[in-house]
Design a protein around this motif. Structure first.
Motif, mmCIF file in Angstrom:
data_model
loop_
_atom_site.group_PDB
_atom_site.id
_atom_site.type_symbol
_atom_site.label_atom_id
_atom_site.label_comp_id
_atom_site.label_asym_id
_atom_site.label_seq_id
_atom_site.Cartn_x
_atom_site.Cartn_y
_atom_site.Cartn_z
ATOM 1 N N CYS A 101 -1.169 -7.144 -3.851
ATOM 2 C CA CYS A 101 -0.949 -6.638 -2.177
ATOM 3 C C CYS A 101 -0.652 -7.854 -1.545
ATOM 4 C CB CYS A 101 -2.274 -6.014 -1.979
ATOM 5 S SG CYS A 101 -2.634 -4.501 -2.682
ATOM 6 N N ARG A 102 -1.303 -8.918 -1.964
ATOM 7 C CA ARG A 102 -1.039 -10.359 -1.287
ATOM 8 C C ARG A 102 0.633 -10.617 -1.601
ATOM 9 N NH1 ARG A 102 -1.034 -15.801 -1.582
ATOM 10 N NH2 ARG A 102 -1.038 -15.828 -3.656
ATOM 11 N N GLN A 103 0.918 -10.507 -2.747
ATOM 12 C CA GLN A 103 2.223 -10.894 -3.059
ATOM 13 C C GLN A 103 3.389 -10.111 -2.457
ATOM 14 O OE1 GLN A 103 3.600 -13.852 -4.524
ATOM 15 N NE2 GLN A 103 1.677 -14.543 -5.237
ATOM 16 N N VAL A 104 3.069 -8.826 -2.437
ATOM 17 C CA VAL A 104 4.229 -7.808 -1.813
ATOM 18 C C VAL A 104 4.085 -8.043 -0.216
ATOM 19 C CG1 VAL A 104 4.779 -5.416 -1.687
ATOM 20 C CG2 VAL A 104 3.857 -6.123 -3.757
ATOM 21 N N THR A 105 2.864 -8.327 0.428
ATOM 22 C CA THR A 105 2.650 -8.411 1.696
ATOM 23 C C THR A 105 3.489 -9.545 2.250
ATOM 24 O OG1 THR A 105 0.879 -7.215 1.689
ATOM 25 C CG2 THR A 105 1.236 -8.450 3.665
ATOM 26 N N ILE A 133 2.779 -1.695 3.631
ATOM 27 C CA ILE A 133 2.482 -1.560 2.511
ATOM 28 C C ILE A 133 1.153 -0.770 2.381
ATOM 29 C CG2 ILE A 133 2.018 -2.534 0.177
ATOM 30 C CD1 ILE A 133 4.754 -3.058 1.079
ATOM 31 N N THR A 134 1.140 0.240 1.459
ATOM 32 C CA THR A 134 -0.130 0.925 1.140
ATOM 33 C C THR A 134 -0.388 0.677 -0.330
ATOM 34 O OG1 THR A 134 0.381 2.641 2.911
ATOM 35 C CG2 THR A 134 -1.348 3.144 0.784
ATOM 36 N N CYS A 135 -1.557 -0.021 -0.777
ATOM 37 C CA CYS A 135 -1.863 -0.372 -2.041
ATOM 38 C C CYS A 135 -2.809 0.525 -2.679
ATOM 39 C CB CYS A 135 -2.257 -1.736 -1.932
ATOM 40 S SG CYS A 135 -2.598 -2.550 -3.550
ATOM 41 N N ASP A 136 -2.222 1.737 -3.288
ATOM 42 C CA ASP A 136 -3.034 2.406 -4.058
ATOM 43 C C ASP A 136 -3.500 2.249 -5.369
ATOM 44 O OD1 ASP A 136 -4.462 4.928 -4.223
ATOM 45 O OD2 ASP A 136 -2.906 6.150 -4.018
ATOM 46 N N ILE A 137 -3.904 1.158 -5.792
ATOM 47 C CA ILE A 137 -4.007 0.964 -7.327
ATOM 48 C C ILE A 137 -5.246 0.840 -7.517
ATOM 49 C CG2 ILE A 137 -3.400 -1.421 -8.723
ATOM 50 C CD1 ILE A 137 -1.185 -2.091 -6.989
#
Lengths: 82, 247
Positions: free
Chosen positions: A51-55, A63-67
């Motif tokens: 999430c940090r890298q993509v953001t 970004i929605t992080c559904d991991i």
């Protein structure tokens, strides 16, 4: 700004090729103005890093992080192979 | 009766050490051996291999593995293999091992495998040198896996790969990436010997069950597919008991 058509590909490659991530099992879906990341990883630390890298690489994208974290409990059943 | 525990794609690094161990401590009561279908680490460094050996080594049952594509990422697969071997873990690459279990011989032939695709949508050994190298690698690994499988004398024969030998266990993955997840040549190799079970990983979004064209059961044991520390499969059954009581 990243061309919209390439966005999923760029995120997918970032998640695979960035040394601190190295995940090939994350699915990237666009939903209206959001990008949803889904799949499972081995630790909460890895999920947070994704999430940090993509953001940080795509600050203009929501970004929605559904991991999830893959469970690691012992099995309760055996399968007979015949 | 032989019981085999199996998992793949555990991607161990420092942050994962300790996650599997509680389930692994129970494994010797549930299975006679542990087979791991590649992607043991994230980047294939010796340090990550040591983390893997700490987590999956030192069990009271034999541990047999193949490497996966992640274990090749830093081109240190030979060093990774040495670290694992030093920890008592058997690493197969187009090679075999035979385990003596309760008076039975469990034969395991293993190889990482490679991509290439499946019937109707596969790459050909034709054209640019890069493409011929790609498909040539596929063909070479599959041929050597077949030779390994046919060379084993045992009571139950298991094929262990990272890449998939059939498309059925890829269902759930995008069709477009099937050629990067496995190849039909591995399935042919498995069918060239009296294989009882084929285990693979690599396809995190795939499906658990399939069969080769020759009828060999195939199981995708990628950790995100099985969603537990390992699955247990029973071979050479005298009786069927689906409850996982101590073996």
């Amino acid at each position: 700004m990243t061309k919209q058509i390439d966005l999923e590909a760029e995120i997918q490659r970032l998640l695979t090729e960035h040394d601190s991530v190295a995940e090939q099992g994350i699915t990237v879906h666009r939903r209206e103005n959001q990008v949803v990341l889904s799949g499972e990883v081995e630790s909460g630390q890895r999920r947070d890093e994704i999430c940090r890298q993509v953001t940080s690489h795509f600050p203009e994208i929501e970004i929605t992080c559904d991991i999830g974290i893959t469970r690691a409990q012992a099995p309760s059943e055996v399968e007979e192979i015949s | 009766m032989i019981r085999i525990a199996a998992v793949g794609d555990v991607h161990v690094d420092k942050d994962v050490v300790g996650r599997y161990r509680p389930a692994l401590e129970q494994l010797p009561d549930r299975a006679d051996a542990l087979l791991i279908a590649g992607d043991l680490t994230r980047h294939g460094t010796p340090e990550e291999a040591k983390c893997f050996a700490t987590e999956f080594g030192g069990l009271a049952v034999p541990v047999v593995v193949v490497l996966g594509n992640h274990d090749h990422q830093t081109d240190q697969q030979q060093r990774v293999t040495e670290v694992l071997t030093d920890a008592g873990i058997t690493v197969l690459e187009c090679s075999t091992t035979v385990l003596e279990i309760r008076g039975h011989r469990l034969g395991i032939a293993g190889a990482k495998g490679f991509g290439g695709g499946f019937a109707g949508a596969c790459a050909s050994n034709f054209g640019e040198r890069e493409m011929k190298n790609f498909v040539g690698t596929t063909e070479d690994i599959a041929a050597r896996l077949g030779e390994a499988l046919r060379s084993v004398t045992c009571d139950a024969l298991v094929a262990l790969t990272h890449y998939a030998p059939v498309p059925e266990t890829l269902v759930g993955e995008p069709l477009e990436i099937y050629p990067f997840l496995g190849c039909y040549q591995l399935g042919n190799a498995i069918d060239s010997a009296p294989t009882a079970l084929a285990l693979h990983g690599h396809a995190h979004h795939g499906s658990e069950r399939g069969r080769t064209p020759g009828g060999v059961p195939v199981r995708n044991v990628a950790h995100p597919v099985i969603k537990q520390a390992y699955n247990v499969y029973q071979l050479l059954s005298e009786s069927v008991d689906a409850e996982l009581v101590p073996a």
